[in-house]
Design a protein around this motif. Sequence first.
Motif, PDB file in Angstrom:
ATOM      1  N   SER B 486     -47.182  82.543 -67.290  1.00 54.34           N
ATOM      2  CA  SER B 486     -45.799  82.629 -67.761  1.00 54.34           C
ATOM      3  C   SER B 486     -44.878  82.432 -66.568  1.00 54.34           C
ATOM      4  O   SER B 486     -45.236  82.735 -65.432  1.00 54.34           O
ATOM      5  N   MET B 488     -42.160  84.004 -66.163  1.00 50.39           N
ATOM      6  CA  MET B 488     -41.509  85.262 -65.853  1.00 50.39           C
ATOM      7  C   MET B 488     -42.352  86.086 -64.869  1.00 50.39           C
ATOM      8  O   MET B 488     -43.577  86.057 -64.923  1.00 50.39           O
ATOM      9  N   VAL B 489     -41.666  86.801 -63.997  1.00 48.38           N
ATOM     10  CA  VAL B 489     -42.378  87.707 -63.084  1.00 48.38           C
ATOM     11  C   VAL B 489     -42.216  89.132 -63.640  1.00 48.38           C
ATOM     12  O   VAL B 489     -41.111  89.591 -63.847  1.00 48.38           O
ATOM     13  N   PHE B 490     -43.328  89.774 -63.932  1.00 51.10           N
ATOM     14  CA  PHE B 490     -43.266  91.050 -64.660  1.00 51.10           C
ATOM     15  C   PHE B 490     -43.201  92.277 -63.751  1.00 51.10           C
ATOM     16  O   PHE B 490     -42.716  93.307 -64.147  1.00 51.10           O
ATOM     17  N   ALA B 491     -43.764  92.178 -62.583  1.00 47.70           N
ATOM     18  CA  ALA B 491     -43.763  93.353 -61.699  1.00 47.70           C
ATOM     19  C   ALA B 491     -43.409  92.888 -60.285  1.00 47.70           C
ATOM     20  O   ALA B 491     -44.279  92.776 -59.423  1.00 47.70           O
ATOM     21  N   GLU B 494     -44.650  94.893 -57.152  1.00 45.58           N
ATOM     22  CA  GLU B 494     -46.053  95.282 -56.984  1.00 45.58           C
ATOM     23  C   GLU B 494     -46.629  94.858 -55.644  1.00 45.58           C
ATOM     24  O   GLU B 494     -47.283  95.627 -54.964  1.00 45.58           O
ATOM     25  N   ARG B 498     -48.087  97.158 -52.576  1.00 51.45           N
ATOM     26  CA  ARG B 498     -49.447  97.013 -52.045  1.00 51.45           C
ATOM     27  C   ARG B 498     -49.417  96.805 -50.538  1.00 51.45           C
ATOM     28  O   ARG B 498     -50.242  97.342 -49.812  1.00 51.45           O
ATOM     29  N   ARG B 501     -48.552 100.071 -48.801  1.00 48.40           N
ATOM     30  CA  ARG B 501     -49.711 100.958 -48.812  1.00 48.40           C
ATOM     31  C   ARG B 501     -50.677 100.554 -47.689  1.00 48.40           C
ATOM     32  O   ARG B 501     -51.145 101.381 -46.922  1.00 48.40           O
ATOM     33  N   ARG B 502     -50.924  99.271 -47.581  1.00 44.03           N
ATOM     34  CA  ARG B 502     -51.803  98.733 -46.544  1.00 44.03           C
ATOM     35  C   ARG B 502     -51.254  99.100 -45.159  1.00 44.03           C
ATOM     36  O   ARG B 502     -51.979  99.517 -44.276  1.00 44.03           O
ATOM     37  N   VAL B 505     -51.756 102.732 -44.292  1.00 50.17           N
ATOM     38  CA  VAL B 505     -53.161 102.967 -43.958  1.00 50.17           C
ATOM     39  C   VAL B 505     -53.436 102.426 -42.550  1.00 50.17           C
ATOM     40  O   VAL B 505     -54.095 103.071 -41.740  1.00 50.17           O
ATOM     41  N   GLU B 576     -48.586 109.718 -49.707  1.00 45.07           N
ATOM     42  CA  GLU B 576     -48.771 109.397 -51.127  1.00 45.07           C
ATOM     43  C   GLU B 576     -47.696 108.420 -51.535  1.00 45.07           C
ATOM     44  O   GLU B 576     -46.539 108.538 -51.107  1.00 45.07           O
ATOM     45  N   LEU B 577     -48.100 107.455 -52.336  1.00 44.15           N
ATOM     46  CA  LEU B 577     -47.171 106.442 -52.826  1.00 44.15           C
ATOM     47  C   LEU B 577     -47.261 106.505 -54.343  1.00 44.15           C
ATOM     48  O   LEU B 577     -48.281 106.128 -54.911  1.00 44.15           O
ATOM     49  N   GLY B 578     -46.219 107.027 -54.982  1.00 39.61           N
ATOM     50  CA  GLY B 578     -46.336 107.177 -56.430  1.00 39.61           C
ATOM     51  C   GLY B 578     -45.017 107.534 -57.067  1.00 39.61           C
ATOM     52  O   GLY B 578     -44.013 107.757 -56.380  1.00 39.61           O
ATOM     53  N   PRO B 579     -45.028 107.591 -58.415  1.00 38.40           N
ATOM     54  CA  PRO B 579     -43.773 107.780 -59.133  1.00 38.40           C
ATOM     55  C   PRO B 579     -43.340 109.255 -59.222  1.00 38.40           C
ATOM     56  O   PRO B 579     -44.168 110.158 -59.169  1.00 38.40           O
ATOM     57  N   GLU B 592     -38.206 106.525 -63.895  1.00 39.53           N
ATOM     58  CA  GLU B 592     -39.446 106.624 -63.114  1.00 39.53           C
ATOM     59  C   GLU B 592     -39.269 105.769 -61.889  1.00 39.53           C
ATOM     60  O   GLU B 592     -38.982 104.588 -62.006  1.00 39.53           O
TER      61      GLU B 592
END
Lengths: 338, 798
Positions: B486, B488-491, B494, B498, B501-502, B505, B576-579, B592
């Motif tokens: 598609s 469209m870009v949905f996320a 993201e 990522r 997060r890398r 770390v 921590e990486l989160g909602p 969120e």
Amino acid sequence: MKEQIEALRREALDAIAAAGDLKALEETRVRLLGRKGRLTEILRGISQTPPEDRPVLGQAANAVKADITAAIEARRNALEAQAESERARAEWVDLSLPGRRPPRGHMHVINQVYDEILDIFHELGFQVATGPDVETEYYNFDSLNTPPDHPARDSHDTFFVKPGVVLRTHTSPVQMRVMEKTAPPVAVVVPGRVYRVDYDASHSPMFNQVEGLLVDEGVTFADLKGSLMLFIHRFFGRDTRVRFRPHFFPFTEPSAEVDISCTVCKGQGCRVCKHSGWLEILGCGMVHPNVFAYAKYDYEKYTGYAFGMGVDRIAMLRHAISSIGHLFENDLRFLEQF
Amino acid sequence: MRISLNWLKEYVDIPVDADTLAEHLTMLGLEIEAMDRPGAEISEVYIGQILSIEPHPDADKLVVCRTDIGREDPLQIICGATNMKVGDKVPTAVVGATLPGGFAITRRKMRGIESFGMMCSPKELGLGEDHQGLMILEPDTPVGADARTILGLDDVILDIEVTPNRGDWASMIGVARELAAFYNTPCRIPELRLRETGEAATALSSVTIEDPEKCPRYIGRVLDGVRLGPSPAWLCRRLIAAGQRPINNVVDITNYVLLETGHPLHAFDYDKLAENRIVVRCARPGESMATLDGTVRQLTPDMLVIADAKAPQAVAGVMGGADSEVGEGTSRIFLESACFHPVSIRRTSRALGLVTEASQHFQRGADPEMAVYAIDRAAMLMQELAGARIAPGLLDAYPRPCMTPVIRLRHARANALLGTDIDAETQRNILRRLGFGIGNDTDESCDCTAPTWRPDVSQEADLIEEIARLHGYEKIPVTLPQVRQSEMVFAPHESKLRKLRRLLVDIGLTELVNWTFSSRDNVLRAKLSPEYLDMVTLQNPLSENHATMRSSLIPGLLANAAFNLNHGVERMAAFELGPVYKPLKNNNLPDERMRVGVVLVGPRQEPHWSESLQPFDFYDLKGVAETILDFFDEAVNLCENDLDIFQPGQSAEIQVNGAPFGVLGKVSVAVLKAFDIEKPVYLLELDLKHLLEKPKIHPQFEAMPAFPPCLRDMAVVVDREVPVGKLLAAAAQAGGTLLKKINVFDVYTGEPIPIGKKNVALSLAFQSPDKTLTDADTQKSWDRILKRLEKEFNAVLR
């Protein structure tokens, strides 16, 4: 004069040989060859001698100079080599002592597995989509052909926030959110936290799923099999056996569950696979026409497949993690193993 | 559902062994939860007949029996049971036999007399709980026969999981029917042999349905002369194999027929029904009744009940009532076989918190034709096993006849959806074998009518699934789709997440993943600002401690620190990486947003032999904040702010372009105490929403300078409280265009610097694009900087 020159040679070679270090050697060199050095003095003396003697004397003096220079050079090399070996001896290291490492962090094992799964589907051409954890019942159930009072809701012990609002029990609601936003083709994978009221040795009330959805003209059940087998062979290895068996999900028709040959016993039967030789790892099927109707997609023109898998279970299988509880305890002694 | 293979074989021929059958069932969609061979451990047990019973000379409670097991000599067996008599036939384990649990029978002396075997109780053979006495078998049981065969101990029990769409599978006949279709062999449904006698049922009773929506069909039969008693052994064995407990013949028969047909029945004591008649209606406001389990149930008007002329006698499809229960003294029975609306049953069952065999069956939908068979089958068994006389005729109220839809199947469509090439005749044959009616068949399509037991089939896709299932999923080809993406870009965030997060770390932090549940108490314990008490609350949380969704990552991180310190972990550098979740006024769903949290505890490095350990301090934490914001092309701006959670003076708000994006600091002793932590903890939390939304900046190339910089140092003494950051900013401003870089390379307090002062050493890099600068070239700029620092901060050059 000639004797003088010869004496200087002997004396010089002795002095050079006697120089104990590079500093002494340099002093010797200055003493012999410097502007006020002995050889310079002699060379100056030659000009006082009768002209017919000069060529011979000059030759002799130059020969001595060359010899001295060469001797100094040789001595310097020897002294340098000696100094080098002394330094080396002084700077000897114990190879067996541990090295000084930059700090190392560890990505959570769940996210490592997520990454690996998403990367495989990314290569197949799927893009990532996401949706909210707190979800409406419409997206979580109704639009996925699971109306209120559908018995399938029984298997989803749902956390409620208020009437009509739940913690999503699966990542499938994102299917509908994506389809509402765009016309086909659609090819997405959806990672996400999901929730069910279930907490014991083998259940966590929060766990992780990856959902997949492909909608286009001519998508078949055979394509579903092919895509998932490719994924499984990449992720679990080429020698993994795969079994699609009929199952029921309200939002797919036909539906299937996928088993792989047990990763522990290779299908021989063990405690992990309850002696069946098979491990269930995902659910899938062709998108149900009623779901297309909610998405306002033309079921005559388009078909699609969808699948969903439990990331926690896959991580546990791959790393032989004995209890799902470990995943969310955040014990560094656990996290640093991966 | 537990399926006895021996029983199943009465309905259908199974051409394969039990393991292969299990595989076939699995591939038909009946998942095998477990396979049980109850008698697998039993060997060398035969049918014996007791020839004599003599008292044991030295034991009051033992007898000496001689038991014939069909061999030359009878066996002498010492026995402690008392329920047998001479001539009885009992299962007898001989010397060398094994019983469940690996129990081996040996020759042994009991009080001086030898015993050559053991006569068994039902429990000793795994056939129920009864171990009071021997298992006395029917007189016609052949002596010497292998008890495994006679008692069905060679049986295999398949525990199958029935999916919610296939209520018909929750019965012996249902499974047999499926296998008959699969093996293309007939299904043998037991023949009905009813002898109806006496007054017509219609003269004895009547059925009125007031709510045909909730009860489309209700069938009754009246039976007379019923003699309650124990069921015969074969029936008991089948119930036990299915995991049930025999009660009495009437109850057992209704349970048996339920197992066989999947259709729940109910037996009322006919004489206890007011006016001996049935009214199917909704409960009246305020009505209540006592159900069979002895509980008084408060009924509501949306609940369907089976009433007599006066009061409810059963919660329809869920549980019968105590008042009309069949028991001692019952001789006339009103037998019910009905169809109820699945949703109505489900709601009632939930509302009453009462889940029964019957309610589970009805929730999946009942077959209105099977309802007729089931009541006749039960009546026949009651006639045969309980001496019942059957009043002629069915009381059949059927206001909403079942309409099975006609569904067109396009053969090409089936192949297009499946990716197969199954010819039209094969497709139709599969459906015929499954009991579908086929009409109007052409090369392209046919019209299909589902059998009454398949309410789950309502459209073409359902038919296609049937074809796929019987054809075999394993035979469907394996192809790879052409994946078209598609536009469209949905996320969009993201990949940034990522990468972040890398990055975290890679700089040495370990990732934590907490449950996203929290509680108000957590917020209070962490002394977070009151806005964090505005939380998404769960209606049915796991516990008080998980009553809400988290509003901040911080309480979780503190709990993680406490957990690890308590488990002997010395050093913690984690994130921590989160909602986090926050209710929104005008939206059903909360906000969120992603946050990152960092926690540092203990020494900065892993222990190493070459250096002593230094503890983490504030600047380690600030360095992480700088790294994160640098990832988003932003600079850190800390605003001193005494938050309750942090120690005063090491507590700040993180601002980006003037907006507060997070906090960081050294956790206060009070908060540490609340979380049971005894070591200093540094904590940071940063909201990523706006940072993630920022478009990525692509750095633009700048030519490397052609001339080397002129490096000069400047050391000034200022008051201890002067923020070095301000000093640097002022110096940078005063330095002019030649000043390219300014760094602080030392901050020193102590001798010989006066108390209350500090020495700040700055390194200044001057650079010109046009020439190599000398100290003289930079002097003007240097002077300006010094003057500015003197003026603004009372700085004194050292």
